[in-house]
Design an enzyme around this catalytic site. Structure first.
Site, PDB file in Angstrom:
ATOM      1  N   HIS A 219      -1.411  -0.393  -9.833  1.00 22.70           N
ATOM      2  CA  HIS A 219      -1.975  -1.320  -8.843  1.00 22.70           C
ATOM      3  C   HIS A 219      -2.520  -2.598  -9.510  1.00 22.70           C
ATOM      4  O   HIS A 219      -3.714  -2.901  -9.425  1.00 22.70           O
ATOM      5  CB  HIS A 219      -3.075  -0.626  -8.020  1.00 22.70           C
ATOM      6  CG  HIS A 219      -3.357  -1.298  -6.705  1.00 22.70           C
ATOM      7  ND1 HIS A 219      -3.722  -0.614  -5.568  1.00 22.70           N
ATOM      8  CD2 HIS A 219      -3.312  -2.606  -6.350  1.00 22.70           C
ATOM      9  CE1 HIS A 219      -3.903  -1.471  -4.567  1.00 22.70           C
ATOM     10  NE2 HIS A 219      -3.655  -2.693  -5.024  1.00 22.70           N
TER      11      HIS A 219
ATOM     12  N   ARG B  30       0.860  -1.180   0.000  1.00 17.04           N
ATOM     13  CA  ARG B  30       0.000   0.000   0.000  1.00 17.04           C
ATOM     14  C   ARG B  30       0.896   1.230   0.000  1.00 17.04           C
ATOM     15  O   ARG B  30       1.942   1.246   0.665  1.00 17.04           O
ATOM     16  CB  ARG B  30      -0.910   0.027   1.235  1.00 17.04           C
ATOM     17  CG  ARG B  30      -2.065  -0.978   1.209  1.00 17.04           C
ATOM     18  CD  ARG B  30      -3.108  -0.673   0.124  1.00 17.04           C
ATOM     19  NE  ARG B  30      -4.221  -1.626   0.106  1.00 17.04           N
ATOM     20  CZ  ARG B  30      -4.269  -2.738  -0.637  1.00 17.04           C
ATOM     21  NH1 ARG B  30      -3.256  -3.048  -1.433  1.00 17.04           N
ATOM     22  NH2 ARG B  30      -5.334  -3.524  -0.583  1.00 17.04           N
TER      23      ARG B  30
ATOM     24  N   GLU C  32      -3.465   7.180  -4.817  1.00 14.78           N
ATOM     25  CA  GLU C  32      -3.850   6.591  -6.103  1.00 14.78           C
ATOM     26  C   GLU C  32      -5.356   6.767  -6.369  1.00 14.78           C
ATOM     27  O   GLU C  32      -6.137   6.727  -5.411  1.00 14.78           O
ATOM     28  CB  GLU C  32      -3.442   5.111  -6.169  1.00 14.78           C
ATOM     29  CG  GLU C  32      -4.117   4.214  -5.153  1.00 14.78           C
ATOM     30  CD  GLU C  32      -3.556   2.786  -5.197  1.00 14.78           C
ATOM     31  OE1 GLU C  32      -2.345   2.615  -5.001  1.00 14.78           O
ATOM     32  OE2 GLU C  32      -4.341   1.871  -5.445  1.00 14.78           O
TER      33      GLU C  32
HETATM   34  C1  8YV Z   1      -6.773  -5.898  -5.472  1.00 16.18           C
HETATM   35  C2  8YV Z   1      -4.996  -5.640  -3.652  1.00 16.18           C
HETATM   36  O1  8YV Z   1      -6.727  -5.705  -6.839  1.00 16.18           O
HETATM   37  O2  8YV Z   1      -5.566  -7.731  -2.795  1.00 16.18           O
HETATM   38  C3  8YV Z   1      -5.191  -6.602  -2.552  1.00 16.18           C
HETATM   39  O3  8YV Z   1      -4.953  -6.214  -1.395  1.00 16.18           O
HETATM   40  O4  8YV Z   1      -4.525  -4.578  -3.440  1.00 16.18           O
HETATM   41  C4  8YV Z   1      -5.350  -6.046  -5.042  1.00 16.18           C
HETATM   42  O5  8YV Z   1      -5.088  -7.390  -5.215  1.00 16.18           O
HETATM   43  C5  8YV Z   1      -7.591  -4.880  -4.828  1.00 16.18           C
HETATM   44  O6  8YV Z   1      -7.599  -5.004  -3.462  1.00 16.18           O
HETATM   45  C6  8YV Z   1      -8.987  -4.939  -5.379  1.00 16.18           C
HETATM   46  O7  8YV Z   1      -9.944  -4.509  -4.450  1.00 16.18           O
END
Ligand code: 8YV
Length: 332
Positions: A287, A240, A269
């Site tokens: 992402h 993150r 983002e």
């Molecule tokens: C997702 C992500 O695309 O899994 C996670 O924590 O950041 C990504 O894999 C995203 O969370 C979609 O909601």
């Protein structure tokens, strides 16, 4: 028929998979991709029993305050820092996420991003496409090695372990830092050794961040941390954005205090810090670490299974496969 539970799907997802919800529920499907305002979220949740959401949707006490029927929120993603889990638990709402199905795909991408930063792959391609390659030269776009170097993994969960396993094929020495030390058999399986945070920073030739986000780790990679790294090192973040102080990172990349960075996640983002956009020695991706077609489909499928089970339907009624707050909610 209006006694069927109602669920909200917060953005268009794979229709054939999400369609399974219609067997049990009335589905409110959002037509367009994008962020909903907090008021919109509260308004739609007010009449719903469940919701299938993504990292675009921030949901906490305020958004569920007028949602008396809401019993389950299935997050598509392993990270769920978009959800205020203590507040949702307090409200008696089951929260689920999608671990495991994205582990290997995300580890692939983390490794690729680290390699792209080290070997200047996207920078070299831009240079070539700009028409700057006039003749082959021995000194064009020289980068740092990956094989045989020290990989530092910050956050040794499932994805971190996946990256460590990939590193052994590159004959890397793997150090990791984690809240808690892993059991010896897992360390052996990953061929990785525990290091305290400062040692990890000081010894890593390539630092990869794969840490779940919480306020406790906000900006743990700040100017002071980066100052402890080798100037030849790279930093890759697929966790993150808030874990890294982006301005401190930009300072280091501008001044040569760090060789390069690979970023898949950002503090604001989809807005990108303009200082990062101006730099050549940073690889920027939108992402997409979990973004193989098969994995994104598996994530949505698991979220659908979770929502069906959490709302008391299907073969696992009352027992969703991957709950986040099951222990907190179960009567003791
Ligand atoms: C997702 C992500 O695309 O899994 C996670 O924590 O950041 C990504 O894999 C995203 O969370 C979609 O909601």
């Amino acid at each position: 028929a209006d006694t069927r539970p109602r669920v909200w799907v917060s953005q268009p997802l794979f229709g054939d998979i999400v369609g399974r919800l219609r067997e049990h529920f009335d589905v409110i499907e959002t037509a367009a991709v994008g962020k909903h305002s907090q008021d919109e979220i509260a308004a739609v949740l007010a009449s719903c029993d469940g919701a299938l959401v993504t990292l675009n949707d921030r949901i906490g006490a305020a958004e569920v305050a007028n949602a008396p029927r809401l019993r389950a929120i299935a997050n598509v993603g392993v990270g769920y820092n978009n959800l205020d889990v203590p507040a949702l638990t307090q409200a008696g709402i089951v929260v689920t996420n999608t671990p495991d199905v994205l582990t290997e795909t995300s580890a692939d991408f983390g490794f690729a991003l680290m390699m792209a930063a080290a070997r200047r792959i996207t920078e070299a391609e831009r240079w070539l496409r700009d028409g700057q390659w006039r003749q082959w030269s021995f000194e064009t776009m020289l980068g740092g090695d990956v094989h045989g170097t020290t990989l530092g993994i910050l956050g040794m969960g499932r994805i971190g372990q996946g990256i460590a396993r990939r590193a052994s094929g590159f004959r890397m020495r793997v150090l990791y830092h984690n809240r808690s030390r892993l059991p010896a058999d897992i360390e052996r399986d990953c061929d990785a050794a525990y290091a305290d945070f400062d040692t990890l920073l000081a010894q890593a030739d390539h630092l990869v961040i794969v840490l779940p986000y919480s306020t406790a780790v906000h900006h743990i990679v700040d100017a002071a941390a980066i100052a402890k790294m080798k100037p030849t090192a790279t930093l890759t973040n697929i966790a993150r954005g808030g874990i890294v102080d982006e301005d401190a990172l930009a300072d280091a990349l501008e001044s040569g205090r760090l060789a390069a960075a690979g970023l898949d996640v950002y503090e604001g983002e989809p807005a990108i810090n303009p200082r990062l956009l101006a730099l050549r020695n940073v690889v920027l991706t939108p992402h997409i670490a979990s973004g193989s077609l098969a994995t994104r489909r598996a994530m949505v499928s698991l979220a659908v299974d979770n929502l069906i089970a959490a709302l008391g339907f299907g073969p696992r009624a009352g027992d969703p496969p991957t709950p986040v707050n099951a222990t907190e909610l179960s009567p003791s």
